[in-house]
Structure formats: structure tokens, C-alpha cells
Design an enzyme around this catalytic site. Structure first.
Site, short mmCIF file in Angstrom:
data_model
loop_
_atom_site.label_atom_id
_atom_site.label_comp_id
_atom_site.label_asym_id
_atom_site.label_seq_id
_atom_site.Cartn_x
_atom_site.Cartn_y
_atom_site.Cartn_z
N GLU A 236 2.07 20.63 13.91
CA GLU A 236 3.27 19.79 13.80
C GLU A 236 4.13 20.17 14.99
O GLU A 236 4.76 21.22 15.00
CB GLU A 236 3.97 20.01 12.46
CG GLU A 236 4.94 18.90 12.10
CD GLU A 236 6.26 19.01 12.85
OE1 GLU A 236 6.42 18.28 13.88
OE2 GLU A 236 7.10 19.81 12.47
N CYS B 82 12.56 18.37 14.84
CA CYS B 82 11.60 17.54 15.56
C CYS B 82 11.87 16.05 15.36
O CYS B 82 11.42 15.24 16.17
CB CYS B 82 10.18 17.87 15.11
SG CYS B 82 9.68 19.55 15.48
#
Length: 481
Positions: free
Chosen positions: A249, A287
Site C-alpha cells: 500500500e 496517502c
């Protein structure tokens, strides 16, 4: 919060020969001193996890579910204490730290629910061809082996939870490495896991130095790697172990698209508020924070002033103050990097609409317009409280702008039109499309991850469980189906 913290080795507390200090990015005060495991202790943890794999995989579902339920409940009981710890080591405003604890509570609860229904198996008739008459396939999932979970600093509790909880749910041992800047939240999870009846070797929490990680990554007894962090490090890990199963990720540069039909004052006020909040929460260190606003020309002139006003209304300052929206970045170097990227954009011709100032590890919430496409702030993940705004003509240009990025994590699309929403879902090169809101929305039970340079695999409890396991089929013969 200034005592020395032991780590967790195969389910028990241990200390090594050296230690390091954890300091607050807000005021530099000492938060805690953390013991570092020796190479021999790391080897002991890995060997214990490898040795317990078969026993742990066979653990009854109710045992694993009970452990997960216990951690969830204990997180609730210790919410304020843990939130204060997150805020101290990370610099996260206390209101966001409390929210992070709440999310971790849910992650362990979801994992307990999934553990109870996991691996019921799927039956498949094979007599669809003549050669399969009397045959039935039963497919179940089994752990791939011990998981090496590498967590980042920005969500020091919840992203540890996203490594640990799915592993427990499927019966896979896990070695958790918390981020060096924020190890204390991960060690708290160790305290709670130690109160359960899980096999002793099935989990460890090791604050290993980053330079020691290549040996762990290469260890054949750790066939699964779950990494959250930078694109550079994530792909270096995958390239170094091409035969391992890696879930990565990585970064993003989340876009919020505001289309022409999102045009009422109420619509634009909502969009501006959400954009301002989620370009700056966690000081932009998420993110899926809003980094790019792509607005239709028909709403751009009305929307941008609202965004600037909402950004300027964000309260910056002491993370311990309940009214603070935006705290410091993780350290001063991170703030200096953000400062240099903004300065580069302004020198290249970008318009600074608000912000653009640094004080220590804090950077003022910033909005830029007319940003050249080749500047760093346009091309890379800022990971700071910086937002760019861009005017486009119509849906096609807006969607092309979203896709004009090496990243593809999530995108938000402000539209009321159902057909437009489905076109966005089909055309946008991202792992998730959030309709009517910013890209920063994440529910911890949903599939979460990206495409392109934003990573491989998915988090979200059930989806991580799939990544930690593989299908194994058993065929019955001679049945009267």
C-alpha cells in the site's frame, strides 16, 4: 510517558542491549525510550513464528475470534490513554488520534466477525463435463505462512491493526515492525495481545532499525510481506523477493473532481469544507489526502475562494488542544521537504493563494493554482498540507487529468448524476472512486489499495485475509450428486 519500553518477542516482553528515544514532533520532548531487539532476538522471534505455523493454523475459530474481540474491547477501555500516546509520538491532533483509536477498535471487531465465518469452503460440482460425473470440488483457504508486517508512521495504531488483525483471523503468525518514529502505538497492541490465549510464538512486535530490515525481508520463513509506506521502499522490497507474496500500500496524489452539476451554493460549500479538511488532516500525511482539485470551469471561480476560506479556517497549533485541526509533520526534515517543493512550484509560475510558510516541523495549510505540470508538487505525493487547484472544460478533461498520474489510489468525484458516477468508476485508473465526497474516505472493512505506482493487493480486513491465504482444492469422487 518517559519510561523505557520493552518489545514483544514471541508473546513475551523482552529487552535488548540498545535503545532509542522517541520524541514529539511538536515540541521535541521525550515521549519514551524503546529497547531494540538484538539480531539473536529477531532470529528467536522468526524461528518461533515458523515453528508454530501448523499449530496456529489449526487453532479453532472461536479462539482467534475471542482474542480479536478482546483487543477491540481493551482498545475501547484505553482509548484516551492511547490517543494521547499517538498524539505525543506522531504530532497528530488529539481529535484525529481519538478517531484513529476508534478505527482500530472497528478493525479488530471486523476481524473477529470474519474469523468466525472464514473458511467455510466453497463446493463446486464438476459434472458439468462427462469426465467429472460423481465428482465434487471443495475449495478452502489456508495461510501462506508467517507474515512480515511493516507499518508506517502516519497511522501508527490503525495501520498496525490492519497488519495484525487479518493475520490473527486466518491463523497466520505475524512479525510486526512498527515505524521507528512511532513505535509506541504498536507496542501497545503487544500489551493487549499478551492478555489473550493465542499461541506464544504466533506474534511479535519488534522495533527493528530500518537498516536491519533487508535480512528479514529476505528470510524464507516469512513468505508474506505486507508493507505500507513509500513507493521507493515498497517496490525495492518486491524487486528483492520476487517469489514472495507482497501486499504493497504505497503513495498517491488524490484528486477531488468537482463537476458542472455540483453547482449550488450548498454543494460548493460542502465540497470546499471537505476538501479543506481532508487536504490538511494528519497534516496531509495520508496517502488519500486531497492533493489535487480538478474543477469544471463553470464552477471553478465560485469554488476556489470557498476552498481558500475553508483552508484558512483550519486551526493549526498544539496537537493536545482539542480545537486543533492541523498539527506538525512527523519531523522538521519532512516540513523542509514540503517547503522546498512549494517554493519550486512558485518559482516555476504557480500562484500561492494561501499558506506557504514553515515553522519548525509545522507547515501552514497551503493552496496553489496554475501549477506547472512538471513540478514536483504536481508529479509526486506531497505528504503534507498542500493542495493544488486546476480548471478543466468538462468531464472528459477532468477524468483525463485524474489519470495523468503515475499514482492511482483513490479519487473523489462530486456529481449528482448516476451515469457520471458509473463512468467514473469505469474510466478512472484508481483503486477506489468516492462519489459525492473526497478521495480520503476509507471504511476499514472495504477493499483498499491502488493501481499503477500506488501498490498491489488490498487491505480491508477480509481482503487482507485473502492476501494472507491461498486456495487449496479437494476433490471427492464417486458421489451421487
Amino acid at each position: 510517558m518517559t519510561s523505557t519500553h520493552a518489545f514483544w518477542l514471541a508473546g513475551r516482553q523482552a529487552t535488548g542491549e540498545d535503545a532509542f528515544d522517541v520524541t514529539s514532533p511538536w515540541d521535541g520532548r521525550l515521549v519514551g525510550t524503546v529497547s531494540i531487539p538484538t539480531d539473536a532476538q529477531v532470529e528467536e522471534a522468526v524461528a518461533a513464528a515458523h515453528a508454530v505455523e501448523a499449530e496456529y493454523a489449526a487453532t479453532p475459530a472461536h479462539v482467534r475470534a475471542a482474542a480479536l474481540d478482546h483487543v477491540s474491547k481493551r482498545l475501547v477501555e484505553r482509548t484516551e490513554e492511547i490517543a494521547q500516546l499517538i498524539s505525543a509520538e506522531n504530532g497528530k491532533p488529539i481529535k484525529w488520534a481519538r478517531g484513529e483509536v476508534g478505527r482500530a477498535v472497528s478493525v479488530f471487531r471486523f476481524a473477529a466477525e470474519e474469523a468466525r465465518r472464514f473458511n467455510g469452503g466453497e463446493a463446486q460440482r464438476l459434472d458439468t463435463d462427462a469426465g467429472g460425473v460423481g465428482r465434487l470440488a471443495l475449495t478452502r483457504r489456508f495461510p501462506r505462512g508467517t507474515v512480515l508486517g511493516i507499518a508506517p508512521f502516519n497511522f501508527p495504531l490503525n495501520l498496525c491493526a490492519h497488519k495484525v488483525a487479518p493475520a490473527i483471523a486466518v491463523g497466520a503468525p505475524i512479525i510486526l515492525k512498527p515505524a521507528p518514529a512511532t513505535p509506541l502505538s504498536g507496542l501497545i497492541l503487544g500489551e493487549l495481545l499478551a492478555e489473550t490465549d493465542l499461541p506464544a510464538g504466533s506474534w511479535s512486535v519488534l522495533p527493528v532499525a530500518n537498516e536491519k530490515m533487508p535480512a528479514l525481508v529476505q528470510d524464507e520463513r516469512l513468505p508474506v510481506i505486507s508493507f505500507t509506506g513509500s513507493e521507493k521502499v515498497g517496490y525495492a522490497i518486491m524487486d528483492s523477493v520476487p517469489r514472495k507474496h507482497c501486499t504493497l500500500e504505497l503513495g498517491g496524489n488524490g484528486a477531488a473532481v468537482v463537476l458542472a452539476d455540483w453547482a449550488s451554493d450548498e454543494d460548493l460549500d460542502w465540497a470546499a469544507t471537505r476538501i479543506a479538511t481532508f487536504s490538511n488532516y494528519q497534516a496531509g500525511q495520508s496517502c488519500i489526502s486531497v492533493q489535487r482539485v480538478i474543477a469544471d470551469a463553470s464552477v471553478y471561480e465560485r469554488l476556489v475562494p470557498k476552498i481558500v476560506a475553508a483552508v484558512e479556517a483550519q486551526v493549526t497549533g498544539d496537537p493536545n488542544d482539542a480545537s486543533t485541526d492541523v498539527g506538525p509533520l512527523v519531523n522538521e526534515d519532512a516540513a523542509k521537504r514540503v517547503e522546498s517543493w512549494v517554493d519550486e512550484a512558485v518559482k516555476a509560475g504557480a500562484s500561492l493563494l494561501t499558506g506557504g510558510k514553515r515553522e519548525g516541523a509545522s507547515y501552514a495549510p497551503t493552496v496553489l493554482a496554475d501549477v506547472p505540470a512538471d513540478t514536483t508538487v504536481s508529479c509526486e505525493e506531497v505528504f503534507g498540507p498542500v493542495l493544488t487547484v486546476r480548471k478543466v472544460e468538462g468531464e472528459a478533461e477532468a477524468f483525463a487529468a485524474v489519470n495523468d498520474s503515475k499514482y492511482g489510489l483513490q479519487a473523489g468525484v462530486f456529481t449528482h448524476d448516476l451515469q457520471t458516477a458509473f463512468r467514473a468508476h469505469r474510466e478512472l485508473e484508481v483503486g477506489g472512486v468516492i462519489v459525492g465526497d473526497v478521495p480520503s474516505y476509507r471504511a476499514d472493512q472495504m477493499p483498499y489499495g491502488g493501481v499503477k505506482q500506488s501498490g498491489v493487493g488490498r487491505e480491508g480486513v477480509r481482503f487482507a485475509m485473502d492476501d494472507y491465504t491461498y486456495e487449496r482444492v479437494m476433490v471427492f469422487t464417486g458421489l451421487a450428486l
